[in-house]
Design a protein around this motif. Sequence first.
Motif, PDB file in Angstrom:
ATOM      1  N   PHE A  54      -2.856   2.147   0.564  1.00 22.45           N
ATOM      2  CA  PHE A  54      -2.308   1.466   1.729  1.00 22.45           C
ATOM      3  C   PHE A  54      -2.170   2.366   2.844  1.00 22.45           C
ATOM      4  O   PHE A  54      -2.083   2.049   4.052  1.00 22.45           O
ATOM      5  N   ASP A  55      -2.361   3.784   2.825  1.00 17.05           N
ATOM      6  CA  ASP A  55      -2.241   4.771   3.769  1.00 17.05           C
ATOM      7  C   ASP A  55      -3.619   4.478   4.629  1.00 17.05           C
ATOM      8  O   ASP A  55      -3.617   4.573   6.037  1.00 17.05           O
ATOM      9  N   THR A  58      -4.725   0.313   7.796  1.00 15.79           N
ATOM     10  CA  THR A  58      -4.011   0.249   8.990  1.00 15.79           C
ATOM     11  C   THR A  58      -4.284  -1.118   9.723  1.00 15.79           C
ATOM     12  O   THR A  58      -5.380  -1.970   9.577  1.00 15.79           O
ATOM     13  N   HIS A 101       5.696   1.626   2.309  1.00 14.85           N
ATOM     14  CA  HIS A 101       4.461   0.967   2.902  1.00 14.85           C
ATOM     15  C   HIS A 101       4.652  -0.114   3.786  1.00 14.85           C
ATOM     16  O   HIS A 101       3.965  -0.681   4.473  1.00 14.85           O
ATOM     17  N   THR A 104       3.515  -0.185   7.663  1.00  9.46           N
ATOM     18  CA  THR A 104       2.027  -0.727   7.616  1.00  9.46           C
ATOM     19  C   THR A 104       1.685  -2.234   7.345  1.00  9.46           C
ATOM     20  O   THR A 104       1.154  -2.755   8.201  1.00  9.46           O
ATOM     21  N   ARG A 107       2.933  -4.415  10.100  1.00  4.44           N
ATOM     22  CA  ARG A 107       1.851  -4.436  11.440  1.00  4.44           C
ATOM     23  C   ARG A 107       0.854  -5.312  11.124  1.00  4.44           C
ATOM     24  O   ARG A 107       0.331  -6.020  11.836  1.00  4.44           O
ATOM     25  N   ILE A 108       0.135  -5.451   9.670  1.00  4.47           N
ATOM     26  CA  ILE A 108      -0.875  -6.007   9.571  1.00  4.47           C
ATOM     27  C   ILE A 108      -0.483  -7.580   9.407  1.00  4.47           C
ATOM     28  O   ILE A 108      -1.433  -8.286   9.828  1.00  4.47           O
TER      29      ILE A 108
END
Length: 329
Positions: A54-55, A58, A101, A104, A107-108
């Motif tokens: 997941f990092d 983005t 997460h 993140t 935002r997706i």
Amino acid sequence: MNTLALALQQYFTSYAQAQRDLSPNTIAAYRDTWRILIKHLTEVLGVNADEIDFDALTAELVTGFLDHLEQVRGNSVATRNARLTAIRAVLTRAQPDTPEHAGTITRILAIPTKRRAKPIVEFLDTAETNALLAAPDRTTWTGLRDHTLLALDIQTGLRISELCSLSTSDIHLGTGAHVTCTGKGRRHRATPLTAATAALLTGYLDQRTNKPGTVLFCGPRGQQLSRDAVEHRLAVHLATARTHCPSLTEKKVTMHTLRHTSAMNLLAAGVDLAVISLWLGHQNTHSTDVYLHADMTIKQTALDRTRPADVRPGAYHPEPDVLSWLASL
């Protein structure tokens, strides 16, 4: 196994089928999206697929992937939006289990679908339809199969996936002849057959008895035809038909074009739009409205009913002086 890989495994092994009961086609499309996405990220980031978590996922990289689909792979806007839907589906399911997460993923999920102009549907007229149906050589088994498949599709408007999955038991001949299928959203429907189509299927099924299996339109060993195989057979017969009907060269014809042709034939016959929607297996009539835009006859009829600009509105009243009125004629 990292967190992203675990989320993918949970989604595709249990959630998609056991809880959401998604169709095999939908699951396959979602799976392919993630395969393409992960391969794209390995090239962009220069890491192995197992290292992508997941990092590394983005909003900027996902947007770049969607642009890659259009600009490099040549996908349409509709395909781009479908891929985004597949990404959202997995991340929406994973979000409650991965609070670390959440930012993140949020935002997706906020990436908007891309707007696109809806093209006017393309369909075949009577001459083009006849040319296409005359193209297969019906003295051969393959030609008879292809002719029957094309004729059935033009009359019923079945989707290509519905055609491929038909079995011989889905054809009901005799009084009230019809074909049954399970379409999008697992909606079952029965579509009536004309006398000509029923007679064609009767002759085809007599020949089909020599082939193994129960698939209606089968390959040489009785196996189900793939979507690509059906589109390939259509392309072969289109090449023949275009030599006799030049207008076909100006159209991009796919199996979905034949579905549009069926709908336009029904519309031209005066069938109500709601009935056409049920006929095609649409969830609502909004999907069927595109055929109104494509039918120039309906638009011309509406134009013919309008009042010319030089005609005054209101009821007609004869001139008071009948002699003067007669003289003016």
